[in-house]
Design a protein around this motif. Structure first.
Motif, mmCIF file in Angstrom:
data_model
loop_
_atom_site.group_PDB
_atom_site.id
_atom_site.type_symbol
_atom_site.label_atom_id
_atom_site.label_comp_id
_atom_site.label_asym_id
_atom_site.label_seq_id
_atom_site.Cartn_x
_atom_site.Cartn_y
_atom_site.Cartn_z
ATOM 1 N N MET A 1 0.112 -27.191 -5.845
ATOM 2 C CA MET A 1 0.416 -28.336 -6.689
ATOM 3 C C MET A 1 1.925 -28.467 -6.852
ATOM 4 S SD MET A 1 -2.487 -28.125 -9.705
ATOM 5 C CE MET A 1 -1.993 -29.715 -10.383
ATOM 6 N N PHE A 2 2.365 -29.622 -7.344
ATOM 7 C CA PHE A 2 3.752 -29.807 -7.696
ATOM 8 C C PHE A 2 3.806 -30.560 -9.019
ATOM 9 C CE2 PHE A 2 2.736 -33.757 -5.605
ATOM 10 C CZ PHE A 2 3.543 -34.713 -6.191
ATOM 11 N N SER A 3 4.935 -30.465 -9.685
ATOM 12 C CA SER A 3 5.096 -31.100 -10.990
ATOM 13 C C SER A 3 5.660 -32.509 -10.812
ATOM 14 C CB SER A 3 6.025 -30.264 -11.872
ATOM 15 O OG SER A 3 6.235 -30.894 -13.110
ATOM 16 N N TYR A 4 5.104 -33.462 -11.537
ATOM 17 C CA TYR A 4 5.585 -34.839 -11.423
ATOM 18 C C TYR A 4 5.596 -35.513 -12.792
ATOM 19 C CZ TYR A 4 6.024 -39.723 -10.145
ATOM 20 O OH TYR A 4 6.463 -41.029 -10.055
ATOM 21 N N ASN A 5 6.658 -36.258 -13.050
ATOM 22 C CA ASN A 5 6.762 -37.086 -14.248
ATOM 23 C C ASN A 5 7.188 -38.492 -13.839
ATOM 24 O OD1 ASN A 5 6.310 -35.071 -16.399
ATOM 25 N ND2 ASN A 5 8.209 -34.173 -15.607
ATOM 26 N N LYS A 201 -9.427 -31.374 -11.209
ATOM 27 C CA LYS A 201 -8.398 -30.514 -10.624
ATOM 28 C C LYS A 201 -8.963 -29.706 -9.462
ATOM 29 C CE LYS A 201 -5.105 -26.853 -11.812
ATOM 30 N NZ LYS A 201 -4.564 -26.009 -12.922
ATOM 31 N N LYS A 215 0.222 -31.955 -1.011
ATOM 32 C CA LYS A 215 0.317 -31.290 -2.304
ATOM 33 C C LYS A 215 -0.070 -32.313 -3.367
ATOM 34 C CE LYS A 215 3.479 -28.165 -2.863
ATOM 35 N NZ LYS A 215 4.767 -27.458 -3.080
ATOM 36 N N ALA A 217 -0.191 -33.560 -7.650
ATOM 37 C CA ALA A 217 0.208 -33.474 -9.053
ATOM 38 C C ALA A 217 -0.809 -34.263 -9.858
ATOM 39 C CB ALA A 217 1.611 -34.035 -9.259
#
Length: 417
Positions: A1-5, A201, A215, A217
């Motif tokens: 996973m990766f972090s995204y905003n 998830k 990947k 998010a």
């Protein structure tokens, strides 16, 4: 996973309980989903535009009105999945009006092409129309699918289409404690399932394991009331991003050959309902003509900017950097610009264009001096207008249009399914 905003601090939205004890959202959740999908596509994080976009949506085609305004998109495919075999094609045709160009699209034409196509077909069919897609949007779709179709969706999208980005949303069943459920136990009578956050998830991570070029998010829209934050968002969103878009190496080579095992029953094959091409400006000028036209335009403007006037020499000295951004936009070089200026007998000394003193009374033009930003090399028409300097028919004296107000509103409706 990766972090995204989401860029710019995300959405300004809230969930609350009204006087009748019902959960409500401001703005409506469907607006939040559409806006979020568009903002993801427009995020400069990706470092590029998405030209071909597929929207696996419903027949209402609300998202289309936003997608067609996204910079860089040239081809939109509206793929409407037949939840029932006898889907009403008359309904799809009636929504053709939502896809057709408006009068304003002819009065102010786009800078680039845009083709919109509406198809009836299955989300799990690997067909030629879906090749070379950059972005996939599938909002509130997967919960309507039967198990076999749902199983084939990753094969089609991540095995065949292999887009740069894919956005899925689905209801978060953890949130259902705030709703009165239908007799089938779900929010909608056609839902086949509704996943918890953990189940969603798990589904997303399994896709990334099966298709390691991606990947994911996970974010959401539709806030819970302040005292119920532990249940998450009403609608959960998975953003699948191809590794090369994140500046990572691909693990497997890309290949989008049509796979027979992805294609469903022939009754669900794609059928084009209609297609439309938007009008757009075709600039047939040569690069040299574009450079010369822009140079003449800037010369005309700069001869009224007091800061460029050298009173000792009695000439205007305009920095060549005034044209820097324009030169880059058309893939030209400074040498090409200098050549064009020389051919047109426009004097250049060092880093400056030399212009004779303007013949008109310059006192009436002193306000132009405040419209040019030396740091950025751009004209700030909005600042000029905001200072309440007189304009003609709402056109800024520096050439820009005064901002308008968009008073469009949506009618109230159920929006959480």
């Amino acid at each position: 996973m990766f972090s995204y905003n989401l860029p710019d601090g995300g959405l300004r939205a809230r969930g609350f309980i009204n006087a009748q004890g019902e959960i409500k959202f401001d703005p409506p959740v469907f607006e939040q989903r559409y806006t979020t999908a568009v903002r993801i596509l427009e995020d400069p994080l990706w470092g590029q535009k998405f030209k071909k976009v597929v929207d696996f949506g419903c027949a209402e085609m609300r998202l289309l009105s936003l997608l067609r305004r996204v910079d860089g998109i040239e081809h939109i495919l509206e793929m409407h999945y037949p939840f029932q075999v006898d889907i009403n094609e008359d309904l799809l045709r009636s929504n053709k009006l939502k896809a057709e160009p408006l009068v304003s699209d002819y009065l102010k034409k786009r800078e680039g092409p845009l083709r919109v196509e509406l198809f009836k077909g299955s989300i799990d069919a690997s067909v030629a129309e879906l090749q070379n897609v950059d972005a996939v949007i599938a909002l509130e779709i997967i919960e309507h699918l039967y198990p076999k179709t749902l199983e084939n969706v990753p094969k089609n999208i991540f095995g065949f289409m292999q887009p740069k980005i894919a956005i899925f949303s689905t209801p978060n069943s953890d949130f259902n404690v705030l709703f009165t459920m239908l007799p089938n136990g779900f929010r909608h009578d056609d839902h086949k399932f509704e996943w918890t956050r953990a189940e969603f998830k798990e589904w997303a991570l399994n896709i990334c394991q099966q298709y390691p070029n991606y990947k994911v998010a996970i974010i959401g829209v539709g806030d819970a009331p302040p005292d119920k934050k532990e249940i998450g968002y009403v609608s959960q969103i998975a953003i699948f991003v191809r590794r090369d878009l994140l500046n990572h190496s691909l693990i497997e080579p890309l290949c989008n050959q049509i796979r027979v095992d992805c294609n469903p029953d022939p009754d669900f094959q794609y059928k084009e309902i209609f297609a439309v091409d938007f009008p757009y400006n075709i600039d047939e000028r040569s690069k040299e003509e574009k450079l010369l036209d822009e140079a003449r335009y800037q010369i005309s403007r700069c001869q009224r900017v007091d800061r460029y006037f050298n009173r000792d020499l009695g000439v205007y000295q305009v920095p060549l950097t005034v044209l820097k951004d324009y030169i880059e936009n058309i893939d030209a070089t400074m040498d090409e610009l200098l050549c064009v200026l020389k051919q047109d007998d426009i004097e250049v000394k060092g880093d400056y264009i030399i212009l004779p003193e303007h013949d008109e009374d310059e006192s009436s033009y002193r306000h132009y001096d405040d419209c040019y930003d030396d740091d950025y090399g751009t004209w700030d028409d909005a600042r000029y207008d905001n200072e309440n300097i007189a304009t003609d028919d709402e056109v800024g004296a520096c050439g820009g249009s005064s901002p308008g107000k968009d008073d469009a509103t949506y009618e109230s409706e159920e929006n959480w399914d």
